[in-house]
Design a protein around this motif. Structure first.
Motif, PDB file in Angstrom:
ATOM      1  N   ALA A 106       0.943  -1.068   0.129  1.00 16.89           N
ATOM      2  CA  ALA A 106       0.064   0.049   0.008  1.00 16.89           C
ATOM      3  C   ALA A 106       0.714   1.120  -0.137  1.00 16.89           C
ATOM      4  O   ALA A 106       0.555   2.190  -0.731  1.00 16.89           O
ATOM      5  N   ALA A 107       1.956   1.177   0.771  1.00 16.77           N
ATOM      6  CA  ALA A 107       2.754   2.363   0.881  1.00 16.77           C
ATOM      7  C   ALA A 107       3.405   2.562  -0.621  1.00 16.77           C
ATOM      8  O   ALA A 107       3.334   3.699  -1.059  1.00 16.77           O
ATOM      9  N   ALA A 108       3.493   1.352  -1.330  1.00 15.18           N
ATOM     10  CA  ALA A 108       4.545   1.925  -2.489  1.00 15.18           C
ATOM     11  C   ALA A 108       3.375   2.418  -3.583  1.00 15.18           C
ATOM     12  O   ALA A 108       3.635   3.070  -4.233  1.00 15.18           O
ATOM     13  N   GLU A 109       2.312   1.747  -3.322  1.00 16.26           N
ATOM     14  CA  GLU A 109       1.200   2.412  -4.514  1.00 16.26           C
ATOM     15  C   GLU A 109       0.836   3.654  -4.122  1.00 16.26           C
ATOM     16  O   GLU A 109       0.398   4.612  -5.129  1.00 16.26           O
ATOM     17  N   ALA A 110       1.117   4.184  -2.966  1.00 16.81           N
ATOM     18  CA  ALA A 110       0.926   5.391  -2.513  1.00 16.81           C
ATOM     19  C   ALA A 110       2.094   6.477  -2.835  1.00 16.81           C
ATOM     20  O   ALA A 110       2.354   7.747  -2.495  1.00 16.81           O
ATOM     21  N   GLY A 111       3.163   5.874  -3.454  1.00 17.48           N
ATOM     22  CA  GLY A 111       4.199   6.735  -3.445  1.00 17.48           C
ATOM     23  C   GLY A 111       5.417   6.460  -2.713  1.00 17.48           C
ATOM     24  O   GLY A 111       6.464   7.388  -2.631  1.00 17.48           O
ATOM     25  N   PHE A 112       5.465   5.501  -1.728  1.00 16.54           N
ATOM     26  CA  PHE A 112       6.624   5.336  -0.698  1.00 16.54           C
ATOM     27  C   PHE A 112       7.066   3.976  -0.896  1.00 16.54           C
ATOM     28  O   PHE A 112       6.898   3.150   0.122  1.00 16.54           O
ATOM     29  N   PRO A 113       7.752   3.747  -2.039  1.00 19.79           N
ATOM     30  CA  PRO A 113       8.639   2.375  -1.935  1.00 19.79           C
ATOM     31  C   PRO A 113       9.475   2.215  -0.969  1.00 19.79           C
ATOM     32  O   PRO A 113      10.091   3.262  -0.203  1.00 19.79           O
ATOM     33  N   GLY A 114       9.718   1.047  -0.386  1.00 16.60           N
ATOM     34  CA  GLY A 114      10.772   0.661   0.048  1.00 16.60           C
ATOM     35  C   GLY A 114      10.252   1.084   1.985  1.00 16.60           C
ATOM     36  O   GLY A 114      11.140   0.958   2.790  1.00 16.60           O
ATOM     37  N   PHE A 115       8.981   1.029   2.191  1.00 24.66           N
ATOM     38  CA  PHE A 115       8.588   1.029   3.706  1.00 24.66           C
ATOM     39  C   PHE A 115       8.937  -0.027   4.248  1.00 24.66           C
ATOM     40  O   PHE A 115       8.809  -1.212   3.825  1.00 24.66           O
ATOM     41  N   SER A 116       9.633   0.002   5.601  1.00 17.04           N
ATOM     42  CA  SER A 116       9.779  -1.068   6.186  1.00 17.04           C
ATOM     43  C   SER A 116       9.286  -1.142   7.571  1.00 17.04           C
ATOM     44  O   SER A 116      10.050  -0.688   8.522  1.00 17.04           O
ATOM     45  N   PRO A 117       7.997  -1.229   7.724  1.00 15.99           N
ATOM     46  CA  PRO A 117       7.210  -1.194   9.094  1.00 15.99           C
ATOM     47  C   PRO A 117       7.794  -2.265   9.911  1.00 15.99           C
ATOM     48  O   PRO A 117       8.059  -3.399   9.621  1.00 15.99           O
ATOM     49  N   ASP A 118       8.064  -1.751  11.331  1.00 18.80           N
ATOM     50  CA  ASP A 118       8.335  -2.534  12.206  1.00 18.80           C
ATOM     51  C   ASP A 118       7.337  -2.813  13.666  1.00 18.80           C
ATOM     52  O   ASP A 118       7.426  -3.478  14.128  1.00 18.80           O
ATOM     53  N   VAL A 119       6.526  -1.732  13.392  1.00 17.98           N
ATOM     54  CA  VAL A 119       5.297  -1.838  14.438  1.00 17.98           C
ATOM     55  C   VAL A 119       3.855  -1.588  13.748  1.00 17.98           C
ATOM     56  O   VAL A 119       3.865  -1.197  12.613  1.00 17.98           O
ATOM     57  N   CYS A 120       2.876  -2.296  14.610  1.00 14.77           N
ATOM     58  CA  CYS A 120       1.506  -1.952  14.119  1.00 14.77           C
ATOM     59  C   CYS A 120       0.635  -1.858  15.338  1.00 14.77           C
ATOM     60  O   CYS A 120       0.896  -2.458  16.297  1.00 14.77           O
ATOM     61  N   LEU A 121       0.101  -0.507  15.258  1.00 13.92           N
ATOM     62  CA  LEU A 121      -0.632  -0.075  16.310  1.00 13.92           C
ATOM     63  C   LEU A 121      -2.078  -0.741  16.010  1.00 13.92           C
ATOM     64  O   LEU A 121      -2.627  -0.236  14.966  1.00 13.92           O
ATOM     65  N   ILE A 122      -2.995  -1.241  16.841  1.00 12.80           N
ATOM     66  CA  ILE A 122      -4.187  -1.818  16.568  1.00 12.80           C
ATOM     67  C   ILE A 122      -5.218  -1.138  17.567  1.00 12.80           C
ATOM     68  O   ILE A 122      -5.106  -1.221  18.762  1.00 12.80           O
ATOM     69  N   ASN A 123      -6.189  -0.335  16.929  1.00 14.53           N
ATOM     70  CA  ASN A 123      -6.985   0.381  17.683  1.00 14.53           C
ATOM     71  C   ASN A 123      -8.517  -0.222  17.447  1.00 14.53           C
ATOM     72  O   ASN A 123      -8.933  -0.518  16.345  1.00 14.53           O
ATOM     73  N   ARG A 124      -9.204  -0.397  18.538  1.00 16.88           N
ATOM     74  CA  ARG A 124     -10.539  -0.815  18.552  1.00 16.88           C
ATOM     75  C   ARG A 124     -11.588   0.011  19.090  1.00 16.88           C
ATOM     76  O   ARG A 124     -11.189   0.721  20.262  1.00 16.88           O
ATOM     77  N   TYR A 125     -12.438   0.408  18.164  1.00 19.87           N
ATOM     78  CA  TYR A 125     -13.278   1.815  18.451  1.00 19.87           C
ATOM     79  C   TYR A 125     -14.712   0.841  18.664  1.00 19.87           C
ATOM     80  O   TYR A 125     -15.033   0.065  18.023  1.00 19.87           O
ATOM     81  N   GLU A 126     -15.445   1.400  19.521  1.00 17.55           N
ATOM     82  CA  GLU A 126     -17.007   1.022  19.728  1.00 17.55           C
ATOM     83  C   GLU A 126     -17.688   2.172  19.602  1.00 17.55           C
ATOM     84  O   GLU A 126     -17.233   3.439  19.641  1.00 17.55           O
ATOM     85  N   PRO A 127     -19.023   2.135  19.072  1.00 18.39           N
ATOM     86  CA  PRO A 127     -19.943   3.439  19.180  1.00 18.39           C
ATOM     87  C   PRO A 127     -19.524   4.215  20.358  1.00 18.39           C
ATOM     88  O   PRO A 127     -19.655   3.782  21.587  1.00 18.39           O
ATOM     89  N   GLY A 128     -19.263   5.509  20.000  1.00 20.80           N
ATOM     90  CA  GLY A 128     -18.973   6.530  21.189  1.00 20.80           C
ATOM     91  C   GLY A 128     -17.704   6.666  21.425  1.00 20.80           C
ATOM     92  O   GLY A 128     -17.191   7.786  21.761  1.00 20.80           O
TER      93      GLY A 128
END
Ligand code: SIN
Ligand code: FE2
Length: 218
Positions: A106-128
């Motif tokens: 996705a990064a490459a498709e948006a113009g950022f080739p070579g992205f090397s993510p090392d973390v992923c923050l996962i957010n969980r939203y509920e109504p409100g």
């Protein structure tokens, strides 16, 4: 299926520029959503979702967990990345390869080739739940973009500029949409407005957002 979901289906595959260096890839993660949600469930079984406290002493309405070499946390001492989950005392679960690959593509498709993510923050939203206006600025290497994957209930996303009061674009993020921001937009302020009640076939009454970052040293 409600009107909002129908609209999202019609958008699949389109791209929208939010600002210089910021783009939405509509529906880009939709076909992989079941696998992504299964990965999130496995991660949450090891590192449970929790509502963290801000440095100012407020409990966040969004519940969070992480995977990867480090995880983003907040408490009375501030915002930071830690290699160990403070709640379990264990390292954060590994970043699954399929998730990492999606973020890199996705990064490459948006113009950022070579992205090397090392973390992923996962957010969980509920109504409100909502996320107030902020910058993602706890990562030392600002040459790497942020890749944000939305699943489940829709949200209204505000994307602004480099100051709090800069004009903001208001856009709807639906199941499978990916937002990428980097370069001149890397430190753009952004926010998620209060999630409205609803039900989504993939997540019931939740919105799940994954943000991939490079948090290691440059
Ligand atoms: C974030 O800013 O960390 C999350 C954005 C989102 O939930 O869309
Ligand atoms: Fe953010």
């Amino acid at each position: 299926m409600n009107d909002l979901i129908d609209t999202a289906l019609a958008d699949e595959g389109s791209r929208e520029t939010l600002a210089e260096g910021a783009m939405i890839l509509r529906g880009r993660a939709r076909s992989q959503a079941p696998a992504l949600l299964a990965a999130v469930a496995a991660i949450a079984a090891e590192a449970p979702f929790r509502r963290m406290m801000t440095p100012g002493g407020l409990t966040m309405s969004v519940a969070m967990t992480n995977c990867g070499a480090q995880g983003w946390v907040t408490d009375r001492h501030g915002y930071r990345y830690t290699p160990v989950d403070p709640q379990t005392g264990r390292p954060w679960p590994a970043l699954p390869e399929a998730l990492r690959r999606l973020a890199v593509e996705a990064a490459a498709e948006a113009g950022f080739p070579g992205f090397s993510p090392d973390v992923c923050l996962i957010n969980r939203y509920e109504p409100g739940s909502k996320l107030s206006l902020h910058q993602d600025r706890d990562e030392p290497d600002r040459s790497a973009p942020i890749v944000s994957v939305s699943l489940g209930l829709p949200a209204v996303f505000l994307f602004g500029g480099l100051t709090r009061d800069a004009p903001k674009t208001r856009t709807r993020l639906a199941h499978g949409d990916i937002v990428v921001w980097g370069g001149p937009s890397r430190l753009a302020y952004h926010a998620v407005q209060t999630i409205k009640p609803g039900s989504h076939p993939a997540t019931a009454d939740q919105r799940i957002n994954l943000t991939f970052r490079k948090a290691g040293p440059p």
